[in-house]
Every structure is written in C-alpha cells, then in structure tokens.
Enzyme design. Structure first.
Site, PDB file in Angstrom:
ATOM      1  N   GLU A 153      35.213  38.434  42.033  1.00  0.00           N
ATOM      2  CA  GLU A 153      36.280  37.866  41.194  1.00  0.00           C
ATOM      3  C   GLU A 153      37.653  38.419  41.561  1.00  0.00           C
ATOM      4  O   GLU A 153      37.966  39.577  41.302  1.00  0.00           O
ATOM      5  CB  GLU A 153      35.964  38.188  39.728  1.00  0.00           C
ATOM      6  CG  GLU A 153      36.991  37.640  38.750  1.00  0.00           C
ATOM      7  CD  GLU A 153      36.700  38.022  37.296  1.00  0.00           C
ATOM      8  OE1 GLU A 153      35.690  38.728  37.044  1.00  0.00           O
ATOM      9  OE2 GLU A 153      37.489  37.634  36.418  1.00  0.00           O
ATOM     10  N   HIS A 195      35.556  32.104  35.217  1.00  0.00           N
ATOM     11  CA  HIS A 195      35.811  32.823  33.981  1.00  0.00           C
ATOM     12  C   HIS A 195      36.886  32.031  33.277  1.00  0.00           C
ATOM     13  O   HIS A 195      38.060  32.134  33.620  1.00  0.00           O
ATOM     14  CB  HIS A 195      36.315  34.249  34.249  1.00  0.00           C
ATOM     15  CG  HIS A 195      35.216  35.239  34.353  1.00  0.00           C
ATOM     16  ND1 HIS A 195      35.432  36.590  34.444  1.00  0.00           N
ATOM     17  CD2 HIS A 195      33.874  35.070  34.338  1.00  0.00           C
ATOM     18  CE1 HIS A 195      34.267  37.212  34.499  1.00  0.00           C
ATOM     19  NE2 HIS A 195      33.315  36.317  34.442  1.00  0.00           N
ATOM     20  N   ASP A 220      35.714  34.252  29.395  1.00  0.00           N
ATOM     21  CA  ASP A 220      36.222  35.625  29.463  1.00  0.00           C
ATOM     22  C   ASP A 220      37.496  35.750  28.629  1.00  0.00           C
ATOM     23  O   ASP A 220      38.575  35.377  29.086  1.00  0.00           O
ATOM     24  CB  ASP A 220      36.498  36.001  30.934  1.00  0.00           C
ATOM     25  CG  ASP A 220      36.949  37.451  31.079  1.00  0.00           C
ATOM     26  OD1 ASP A 220      36.929  38.182  30.067  1.00  0.00           O
ATOM     27  OD2 ASP A 220      37.325  37.855  32.205  1.00  0.00           O
TER      28      ASP A 220
HETATM   29  C1  RNT Z   1      39.339  41.471  34.283  1.00  0.00           C
HETATM   30  C2  RNT Z   1      38.331  40.475  34.686  1.00  0.00           C
HETATM   31  C3  RNT Z   1      36.920  40.776  34.261  1.00  0.00           C
HETATM   32  C4  RNT Z   1      36.820  41.340  32.880  1.00  0.00           C
HETATM   33  C5  RNT Z   1      35.426  41.458  32.361  1.00  0.00           C
HETATM   34  C6  RNT Z   1      35.328  42.301  31.137  1.00  0.00           C
HETATM   35  O1  RNT Z   1      40.613  41.048  34.468  1.00  0.00           O
HETATM   36  O2  RNT Z   1      38.689  39.210  34.215  1.00  0.00           O
HETATM   37  O3  RNT Z   1      36.156  39.644  34.431  1.00  0.00           O
HETATM   38  O4  RNT Z   1      37.578  40.607  31.970  1.00  0.00           O
HETATM   39  O5  RNT Z   1      34.605  41.864  33.363  1.00  0.00           O
HETATM   40 ZN    ZN Z   2      37.297  37.626  34.340  1.00  0.00          ZN
END
Ligand code: RNT
Ligand code: ZN
Length: 429
Positions: A236, A296, A336
C-alpha cells in the site's frame, strides 16, 4: 398503532416504491433484479480498527505513531477482543450483504504471554479465526508496522540498522503465514496487506538509500512461496503522513513497480494521494498490468486521510470504475477510516453502508445506454443521461435491498445503533 402494524405498512410502502422504481429503471434498460443479485455477491472487507481507534490488544499503552492520528474521545470504545467482536456483530446486523473482517497484527490475543511481533503465529489469532468461522465470514490481515518501540525514528523496513530491518522482515513473513493459516481454516483466501509508515519530515539528502533498502526488505518478506489459494499479498503506497511530509520511500511509483514486477497486489488508499487526486481513475490502469488489486476506501480531508466514508463523488467514481469496468471479481474492496468523535459503531455502519450504496448506484446506472452514446460519438446525450441518472428513484431500490437482506432500511438503522449504545456501549467506562 402497534409497532408490528407500522412495520408492515413500511414494508408494503418499500415494496410499492420499489416496483415503481424497477419500472422506471427498466425504461432505461436497467434490470434492478439483476443488479441486486450482483450486489449481494460483493463482499467488502470491513476494517477492525474503527471499533477501538486502531488500538489493538497486544501492546496496551503504546502510542499509535506512524503518522496515524485518531481524534475524539467519544465514550464506548471496545476495550477487549470480546467487545470488538460484539460491536462488529452489531455492525453486521445493520449493513446489507455478507462481508469480511479485516484484522491487524496488533489485534493478537496474547493469553497472558508476551509474544513479540517477530514471533507471532496463528495461535494468537485462533479466537478471531474461530469467531469468523462460526459467522461464516472471511478474514483479511495486515502487518502492523506502528505502535511499537522498534519503530525507531519513524522507520521500519527502510531502517539503516540491519537488526531493526530483520525484526520487521520477520514480522512481515510471520503475518503472511498467519494469513495463509486464516485462508486455509476459513476456506476463503486471505489478503495480507503491507503498509509501512517510513518517511521523513524534511527534505532528505538521500532518497535512493531507503528505497533500495525497502526493496531488499520486501524481497526477503515475499521470498517464501505461499499458496495463493490461502493468502495473497498486497502493498500500500502513500504520499505523505504526519511527521513524514517531505519524503515517503513507499510511494505510488515505488509500489506500483514492485507489485507489477513481483506479481503481487497493489492497494490504493483513497486518502493517500494529493488532496485533489482521486484513485478511481487509477483502477483501470493498474488492472492492465495486475490480475487483481485491493482498495482502502477512505475519505481524505485536508491533512487527514481517514475520515468516515460518505457518499461523495469520489466514492461514486470508485464504485463506477469497479462496476462499469467489469472489475467486480478483480478488486478486493476494503475500508479504512477511524473516527473517535462519534459513536464508533455508527461510524462503522455509515461508512460501510455508503460503500454498498455506491456499488448499488453504479450497478443500476444506465451504463449500456451511456456506453452506446459514447460509441456513437453522441457526447451530448451521454452527458445529459449521466446527469438525469442522478435523480432516478435510487432510494427505493436501496431500501428494498436492505429489506431483502434483513437490515433496517433508510435512516431506521440508527435507532438500532442507539439502542446498542444505550444497552452496551454506554456501560463501558
Ligand atoms: C495508513 C494506511 C494503513 C492504515 C491501517 C491502520 O495511512 O492507510 O492502511 O490506515 O493499516
Ligand atoms: Zn490504508
């Protein structure tokens, strides 16, 4: 009037409104029955961390860090895994459809022992797995690279210190193994998503070093082959975070290249780009190169990337891309966001219902007609219909879907959430 009679009248009205809406949509070539069936098959991965402000259970007292900030102190936060599970069951009863639950490694249950993050096994998640199994839902998983003393100077996998890197590499591997155990036990493929907070507040002198170390660390994590039937991996990217405003090694370009070259998934977080940059338009590009990807879904507001998901144009654009592009089976939709300033269960439900609602909106849009206008070069009609489609009787279809799935229609879910607050949440002090 007795409550039951009121309910029957409501149902009858929902049904009547739906029959009229169905005819209206049919006049534009839209089959609402088919849309509802398609929607019922879409499972959203709902994040555990809205229920307790990303707290987790393994390391009480450790500040969140990693550029993540949860604001608000609304009463009723889940304090134990039991409470979090109960709260999520309440959420499930208010969101139409069958969805998944997305866990973070920091939600490990230690059984009184201290198990470090580089030692975690499926054993610490056995209650979660048994719970998911009993509910018949799938689980997804995330490495936790924050809220830990080994996040030194805001970095993990990019650290200059080989020992620190090794610790986090081991954590990454362990989590993939846990993901595989989850997938195997539940018979539903687990997505394990990796995000790290690494970055610098001010302009770095060396942008190359951290990226090359990240690449090496990731290769060490993903070296072990894991059956894709049980676990799939995703990475990510993020543009910036609090305290990491100037440079993030794990940027979009970095991870896009990584995912494509290593044949893993890429997770696009809606709050991880420039404030005016959306992720909807990226989906069809990423899927030219990857068979599958993850999202997300979040809502960025100024500096914050994690406001409760509302029915914005951006959310609708994301859902349209997934549905209109024919990507329903190739995009793993996750949520998210975290808000501690309002009832947390309600926040969870609002965001999740909006995601489902946006998908339904996209499913009942007269897309065949729109595509035909486009193919014919009739952009006037395309624009006109796109606008008129916005006021089709969508609410009636949504209410009907909620009724079909046995969850409250319209705004009536809130009374249930309030009742839960009164009888359960307000007793937590
Ligand atoms: C953080 C990312 C990540 C978190 C979670 C808790 O900027 O978006 O995905 O929000 O893993
Ligand atoms: Zn995230």
């Amino acid at each position: 009037m007795p409550n039951r009679t009121l309910k029957t009248i409501k149902f009858r009205n929902i049904d009547r409104a739906y029959q009229l809406a169905k005819e209206r949509y049919a006049s534009l070539g839209v089959d609402t029955e088919k849309a509802l069936k398609q929607l019922a098959r879409i499972s959203i991965s709902i994040h555990c961390w809205q229920g307790d402000d990303v707290g987790g259970f393994e390391n009480a007292g450790q500040a969140l860090g990693g550029g993540l900030a949860v604001t608000g102190n609304y009463p009723g936060k889940a304090r134990t895994p039991y409470e979090l599970r109960a709260d999520f069951e309440q959420v499930m009863s208010l969101v139409p459809g069958r969805h998944r639950f997305n866990l973070h490694a920091s939600y490990a249950e230690m059984d009184g022992k201290k198990v470090e993050r580089d030692e975690l096994t499926a054993g610490q998640f056995k209650n979660w797995i048994a719970w998911a199994k009993s509910l018949g839902i799938g689980l997804d998983f995330n490495q936790t690279y924050f809220a830990h003393p080994k996040v030194v100077g805001g970095v993990t996998l990019t650290s200059r210190d080989a020992g620190t890197r090794q610790f986090w590499i081991e954590h990454g591997i362990r989590c993939r193994e846990i993901g595989a155990a989850i997938g195997k036990t539940l018979g539903k493929t687990c997505l394990t998503n990796l995000w790290i907070p690494d970055g610098t507040k001010d302009t770095p002198a060396d942008r190359r070093g951290p990226r090359e170390r990240l690449l090496e660390s990731l290769d060490a994590i993903f070296k072990k082959r894991i059956d894709r039937k049980y676990n799939v991996d995703s990475v990510e990217p993020k543009l910036f975070g609090i305290g990491a405003e100037s440079y993030t090694p794990g940027s979009h370009e970095f991870y896009l290249g990584y995912a494509v070259s290593r044949k893993i998934l890429l997770t696009l977080d809606a709050g991880h780009y420039h404030p005016t940059e959306g992720i909807a338009d990226k989906i069809s590009s990423v899927l030219c190169y990857l068979p599958e990807m993850a999202l997300h879904v979040s809502r960025g507001v100024r500096w914050d990337s994690d406001h409760v998901v509302t029915l914005t144009d951006e959310l609708q654009a994301i859902a349209q891309e997934i549905v209109w592009g024919g990507y329903i089976d190739r995009v793993r939709i996750g949520l998210d966001y975290f808000d501690a300033s309002i009832n947390r269960v309600a926040a969870w439900v609002i965001g999740a219902r909006n995601m489902v609602r946006a998908l339904l909106l996209a499913l009942v849009a007269p897309i065949e007609q729109l595509k035909q206008f486009e193919a014919e070069g009739d952009f006037t009609s395309r624009l006109a219909l796109m606008e008129d489609a916005k006021t089709l009787p969508f609410g009636a279809v949504w209410d009907y879907y909620c009724g079909q799935k046995g969850v409250p229609a319209g705004e009536t879910w809130l009374a249930e959430a309030k009742r839960y607050e009164e009888t359960v949440l307000s007793w937590r002090v």
